[in-house]
Design a protein around this motif. Structure first.
Motif, PDB file in Angstrom:
ATOM      1  N   ALA A  45       0.457   7.841  -3.734  1.00  0.00           N
ATOM      2  CA  ALA A  45       1.875   7.765  -4.071  1.00  0.00           C
ATOM      3  C   ALA A  45       2.096   8.014  -5.562  1.00  0.00           C
ATOM      4  CB  ALA A  45       2.436   6.399  -3.667  1.00  0.00           C
ATOM      5  N   SER A  46       1.250   7.402  -6.402  1.00  0.00           N
ATOM      6  CA  SER A  46       1.435   7.573  -7.851  1.00  0.00           C
ATOM      7  C   SER A  46       1.203   9.016  -8.260  1.00  0.00           C
ATOM      8  CB  SER A  46       0.467   6.685  -8.642  1.00  0.00           C
ATOM      9  OG  SER A  46       0.331   5.433  -8.053  1.00  0.00           O
ATOM     10  N   VAL A  47       0.187   9.644  -7.662  1.00  0.00           N
ATOM     11  CA  VAL A  47      -0.145  11.021  -8.025  1.00  0.00           C
ATOM     12  C   VAL A  47       0.979  11.972  -7.629  1.00  0.00           C
ATOM     13  CG1 VAL A  47      -1.628  12.956  -7.380  1.00  0.00           C
ATOM     14  CG2 VAL A  47      -2.650  10.801  -8.113  1.00  0.00           C
ATOM     15  N   ARG A  48       1.521  11.803  -6.426  1.00  0.00           N
ATOM     16  CA  ARG A  48       2.548  12.782  -6.043  1.00  0.00           C
ATOM     17  C   ARG A  48       3.859  12.546  -6.777  1.00  0.00           C
ATOM     18  NH1 ARG A  48       5.424  10.811  -1.128  1.00  0.00           N
ATOM     19  NH2 ARG A  48       6.021  12.877  -0.442  1.00  0.00           N
ATOM     20  N   LEU A  49       4.109  11.286  -7.178  1.00  0.00           N
ATOM     21  CA  LEU A  49       5.301  11.024  -7.986  1.00  0.00           C
ATOM     22  C   LEU A  49       5.152  11.714  -9.347  1.00  0.00           C
ATOM     23  CD1 LEU A  49       8.004   9.552  -8.175  1.00  0.00           C
ATOM     24  CD2 LEU A  49       6.796   7.607  -9.148  1.00  0.00           C
ATOM     25  N   ALA A  50       3.967  11.570  -9.956  1.00  0.00           N
ATOM     26  CA  ALA A  50       3.729  12.197 -11.266  1.00  0.00           C
ATOM     27  C   ALA A  50       3.832  13.710 -11.145  1.00  0.00           C
ATOM     28  CB  ALA A  50       2.360  11.790 -11.798  1.00  0.00           C
ATOM     29  N   ARG A  51       3.295  14.247 -10.053  1.00  0.00           N
ATOM     30  CA  ARG A  51       3.324  15.692  -9.861  1.00  0.00           C
ATOM     31  C   ARG A  51       4.763  16.195  -9.762  1.00  0.00           C
ATOM     32  NH1 ARG A  51      -0.865  17.350  -5.538  1.00  0.00           N
ATOM     33  NH2 ARG A  51      -2.279  16.751  -7.199  1.00  0.00           N
ATOM     34  N   TYR A  52       5.568  15.451  -8.993  1.00  0.00           N
ATOM     35  CA  TYR A  52       6.970  15.838  -8.828  1.00  0.00           C
ATOM     36  C   TYR A  52       7.723  15.774 -10.150  1.00  0.00           C
ATOM     37  CZ  TYR A  52      11.795  15.893  -7.327  1.00  0.00           C
ATOM     38  OH  TYR A  52      13.125  16.205  -7.198  1.00  0.00           O
ATOM     39  N   ARG A  53       7.528  14.656 -10.869  1.00  0.00           N
ATOM     40  CA  ARG A  53       8.236  14.493 -12.140  1.00  0.00           C
ATOM     41  C   ARG A  53       7.877  15.596 -13.121  1.00  0.00           C
ATOM     42  NH1 ARG A  53      10.325   9.820 -13.946  1.00  0.00           N
ATOM     43  NH2 ARG A  53      10.551   8.148 -12.450  1.00  0.00           N
ATOM     44  N   GLN A  61       6.345  24.897 -18.974  1.00  0.00           N
ATOM     45  CA  GLN A  61       6.438  23.959 -17.865  1.00  0.00           C
ATOM     46  C   GLN A  61       5.363  22.881 -17.989  1.00  0.00           C
ATOM     47  OE1 GLN A  61       8.757  24.028 -15.273  1.00  0.00           O
ATOM     48  NE2 GLN A  61       7.816  22.030 -14.932  1.00  0.00           N
ATOM     49  N   LEU A  62       5.730  21.611 -17.777  1.00  0.00           N
ATOM     50  CA  LEU A  62       4.712  20.561 -17.705  1.00  0.00           C
ATOM     51  C   LEU A  62       4.105  20.573 -16.310  1.00  0.00           C
ATOM     52  CD1 LEU A  62       6.833  18.320 -19.771  1.00  0.00           C
ATOM     53  CD2 LEU A  62       4.380  18.013 -19.986  1.00  0.00           C
ATOM     54  N   GLU A  63       2.857  20.173 -16.227  1.00  0.00           N
ATOM     55  CA  GLU A  63       2.212  20.173 -14.921  1.00  0.00           C
ATOM     56  C   GLU A  63       1.238  19.010 -14.823  1.00  0.00           C
ATOM     57  OE1 GLU A  63      -0.435  23.387 -14.158  1.00  0.00           O
ATOM     58  OE2 GLU A  63      -0.505  22.958 -12.007  1.00  0.00           O
ATOM     59  N   PHE A  64       1.269  18.307 -13.704  1.00  0.00           N
ATOM     60  CA  PHE A  64       0.316  17.228 -13.492  1.00  0.00           C
ATOM     61  C   PHE A  64      -0.765  17.714 -12.532  1.00  0.00           C
ATOM     62  CE2 PHE A  64      -1.166  13.362 -11.285  1.00  0.00           C
ATOM     63  CZ  PHE A  64      -1.679  12.705 -12.396  1.00  0.00           C
ATOM     64  N   ARG A  65      -2.029  17.634 -12.954  1.00  0.00           N
ATOM     65  CA  ARG A  65      -3.107  18.179 -12.126  1.00  0.00           C
ATOM     66  C   ARG A  65      -4.024  17.100 -11.559  1.00  0.00           C
ATOM     67  NH1 ARG A  65      -5.202  23.154 -15.818  1.00  0.00           N
ATOM     68  NH2 ARG A  65      -3.200  24.202 -16.099  1.00  0.00           N
ATOM     69  N   GLY A  66      -3.604  15.828 -11.622  1.00  0.00           N
ATOM     70  CA  GLY A  66      -4.415  14.753 -11.060  1.00  0.00           C
ATOM     71  C   GLY A  66      -4.542  14.907  -9.554  1.00  0.00           C
ATOM     72  N   ARG A  67      -5.635  14.366  -8.976  1.00  0.00           N
ATOM     73  CA  ARG A  67      -5.846  14.489  -7.530  1.00  0.00           C
ATOM     74  C   ARG A  67      -5.898  13.106  -6.912  1.00  0.00           C
ATOM     75  NH1 ARG A  67     -10.857  17.332  -8.098  1.00  0.00           N
ATOM     76  NH2 ARG A  67     -11.436  15.865  -6.464  1.00  0.00           N
ATOM     77  N   ALA A  68      -5.244  12.965  -5.747  1.00  0.00           N
ATOM     78  CA  ALA A  68      -5.157  11.661  -5.101  1.00  0.00           C
ATOM     79  C   ALA A  68      -6.537  11.105  -4.760  1.00  0.00           C
ATOM     80  CB  ALA A  68      -4.285  11.757  -3.857  1.00  0.00           C
TER      81      ALA A  68
END
Lengths: 374, 330
Positions: A326-334, A38-45
């Protein structure tokens, strides 16, 4: 990050896949040996907000020059927070190169705007020149981005095939003119096939095993949705007119109807745009293979629409301050809906040896390698 | 001892290693063969949020290490500029200060910077270009909405003379051209195009109860011409869009729609400023010619403008013209 899901079960549960339309999984006894990475984005807003605001401040203070460094910083932040199997991607572009690309793009834009002052003929000519350069720019920026991206310190690559890009644009450009745009999905598919087919991880090429017909069907459905929404709109409008005509005091207000019409069209464009984006992304990624591995994408139209809508609202209401969130949660969702289906050894890739051999030839091509996008 | 992961750059294989600085070389333990690299041959990537840092080794291999304080203590080469940038990004007080800086500089750019730049930029536009723009603008309006004027020639001639009088003594002397059109959908209206072209609609002339009222409108349009408002607006509006593109540049997709609103707001603001400037010009002219200032007010009052919402603050931001009542009061 990984779980022991077998290929078959994963594909059946994938909500983004059209039943019976998913590219056929590699059958055979090894199918059991597939695991989902699974890919995962761990950036924080909050963290990204601070990077973002400093990027903007320095860009303004340096009259735009820092924007190239800002771009690298932003992209690095996103790449380095994207995890696959415990390791991250990375981005290595030189900001100076990006600055050069932006200056060229800016000059082109200025040229185009400037010719507008001298009449439509000149502007048309300028548009023609830009159009002629388009395939070349596409190939160059694809190559730039691929070569500057890495996973586990192994670079991606893009095989430069400028002639192929021109043939593609010519063939489908002509086809689109003759079919009045109806051939657009075919062009879009071939373009993706071209860019994916020339992309590599190390020396291993990506392959797209899709079908133009299936891809076209996505657009047919989208166009059907468009048509259906207009029929609904006309029915609704007629109903309102009849209703207000039956009441003597209420006179129909054409201005209100007009505004409602514009809002309706925007909402529909928004929905259909998201629909096409989700369905084509899912289709293309699920049909993409890299050696023995496959990609899987399970985006949902409703999910992405929800994110887009709330993102847009938050950005407008916060005067733009919600952009990082917005950018962080979009990346997280994708990323949460993208996975690599690993079959066999993930470490069996090798780097290109050509890199050292072509050192002199590279110099010339490197001169033209830059990222155009604004 | 710092632990990290070693990637050779030839395959995506990962190896858990530990590293340690001894003397002037970096020692990497955990590989099949012990590795030591001179410190001045390695580069530590810049700090970025809480992400891992990488140490580039000669020959394309890399070490990835979590960004803990021990790492900063090592004498490794790293970008000084970006380390400074990171210090700015790391703390909330500094980030909020940056936010303040951004708000102030955007405000200054919109209120002063862009208008000032536009004022200088219009000086560079050659007269032929202004003429082409005027011709194109008029041709477009002719195609979309205008019809041929039905005004009688004697009156038209009087207004043309009035406009020439207005231009006398200014740099536009002898360069003005007055065009009459039937406004169609635009109704009673007047336009100032670049290169001294002014358009009056028949409906406006019919609406006027006194010829001085038309003169007042002409003076207002003359104000637009003298101040080169149309070209300046063109430059300012593009400037705002460019600013937004540079600032929000990388947000692709639908969220970019959110950026359209501030552009519309500032553009409307510029438009209102220009209208006020043109109003001032008209009042000064009327005063000089001894025409009562109320002629202009009378004319404005008669214009069928539907966005007349005095006191509605929100709508004011969207309006391209100042509220009529406010203009009449002045």
């Amino acid at each position: 990050m990984t779980n022991g899901e077998a290929w078959g079960g994963a594909a059946e549960r994938g909500p983004g896949l059209e039943p019976g339309r998913e590219p056929s999984p590699p059958a055979g006894p090894e199918a059991q040996g597939v695991r989902v990475a699974q890919l995962e984005f761990r950036g924080r807003a909050d963290e990204y907000f601070r990077i973002w605001i400093v990027n903007i401040l320095l860009t303004i203070l340096t009259l735009g020059i820092y924007s190239a460094w800002a771009k690298v910083r932003k992209r690095r932040y996103f790449y380095r927070n994207t995890f696959l199997e415990g390791d991250t991607f990375d981005y290595h572009a030189s900001p100076v190169r990006i600055l050069k690309g932006r200056l060229i793009a800016g000059a082109l834009l200025l040229l185009y705007t400037g010719t507008g002052f001298y009449g439509l003929v000149w502007q048309g000519l300028a548009a023609g020149v830009v159009l002629l350069l388009l395939p070349w720019m596409l190939v160059r920026s694809q190559s730039f981005n691929a070569r500057n991206s890495s996973y586990r310190n192994l670079r991606f690559d893009f095989a430069i095939n400028t002639g192929g890009a021109y043939r593609l644009f010519l063939r489908y450009g002509v086809l689109m003119v003759f079919t009045l745009g109806l051939a657009y999905p075919v062009f879009a598919y071939r373009l993706r096939e071209f860019t994916l087919g020339h992309s590599r991880f190390g020396t291993t090429p990506f392959r797209l095993n899709g079908d133009t017909g299936d891809y076209y069907l996505i657009y047919l459905k989208a166009w059907g949705l468009w048509l259906l929404s207009f029929v609904m709109w006309i029915v609704l409008l007629t109903a309102i007119t009849i209703f207000s005509a039956s009441r003597a005091d209420a006179e129909p207000n054409p201005a209100v109807a007009g505004i409602m019409g514009v809002v309706f069209v925007y909402v529909m464009i928004f929905i259909i745009f998201s629909y096409i984006q989700v369905k084509t992304t899912n289709y293309i990624l699920c049909a993409t293979a890299l050696a023995t591995h496959r990609l899987r994408s399970t985006l949902r139209v409703a999910g992405l629409l929800g994110i887009y809508t709330t993102n847009l609202l938050a950005i407008v209401l916060s005067f733009g301050l919600a952009i990082p969130w917005a950018s962080v949660r979009l990346a997280r969702y994708r990323m949460a809906h993208t996975a690599l289906l690993v079959r066999g050894d993930l470490e069996a890739f090798t780097a290109s040896a050509e890199r050292d051999m072509e050192a002199t030839g590279e110099e010339m091509s490197e001169f033209f390698d830059f990222d155009f996008g604004f | 001892m710092i632990s990290g992961t070693y990637f050779d750059g030839r395959t995506p294989a990962r190896r858990a290693v530990t590293l340690q600085v001894e003397g002037d070389s970096l020692h990497i333990h955990g590989l099949p063969e012990a590795l030591a690299v001179a410190l001045d041959e390695v580069v530590l990537s810049e700090p970025l949020g809480g992400t891992r840092r990488s140490i580039a080794l000669p020959g394309g291999a890399r070490l990835e290490v979590e960004d803990h304080p021990e790492l900063a203590a090592l004498p490794l080469r790293s970008s000084k500029m970006l380390t400074l940038v990171h210090a700015l990004e790391r703390r909330w007080p500094l980030a909020l200060l940056s936010l303040l800086g951004v708000v102030v500089s955007i405000w200054l750019l919109i209120t002063n910077g862009i208008p000032l730049l536009a004022q200088h930029a219009v000086q560079l536009v050659p007269p032929e270009v202004s003429e082409t723009l005027a011709e194109q603008g008029l041709a477009t309006l002719d195609r979309i909405v205008f019809e041929a004027s039905e005004l009688d020639e004697a009156r038209a001639q009087r207004f043309r003379r009035a406009l020439d009088e207005l231009a006398a003594g200014t740099e536009m002397d002898g360069k003005m051209r007055l065009e009459f059109r039937r406004g169609g959908g635009l109704g009673a209206n007047a336009f100032a195009l670049p290169a001294g072209v002014v358009v009056l609609t028949d409906e406006l002339v019919e609406l006027a109860e006194h010829e001085d009222e038309v003169r007042a409108v002409l003076a207002h349009e003359m104000g637009h011409v003298v101040h080169r408002h149309m070209l300046r607006r063109l430059f300012q509006d593009s400037g705002v869009v460019l600013l937004l593109v540079v600032l929000t540049g990388d947000i692709a997709s639908v969220t970019a729609l959110g950026a359209a609103l501030p552009a519309v707001l500032t553009q409307a603001r510029y438009s209102r400023e220009f209208e006020r400037e043109a109003d001032d010009y008209a009042y000064h002219y009327l005063e000089r010619r001894g025409i009562p200032a109320r002629r202009f007010g009378d004319m404005l009052r008669r214009l069928p403008i539907d966005d007349e919402h005095p006191g509605d603050e929100l709508l004011n931001y969207f309006a391209t013209h100042p509220p009529i009542l406010e203009r009449i009061r002045e």
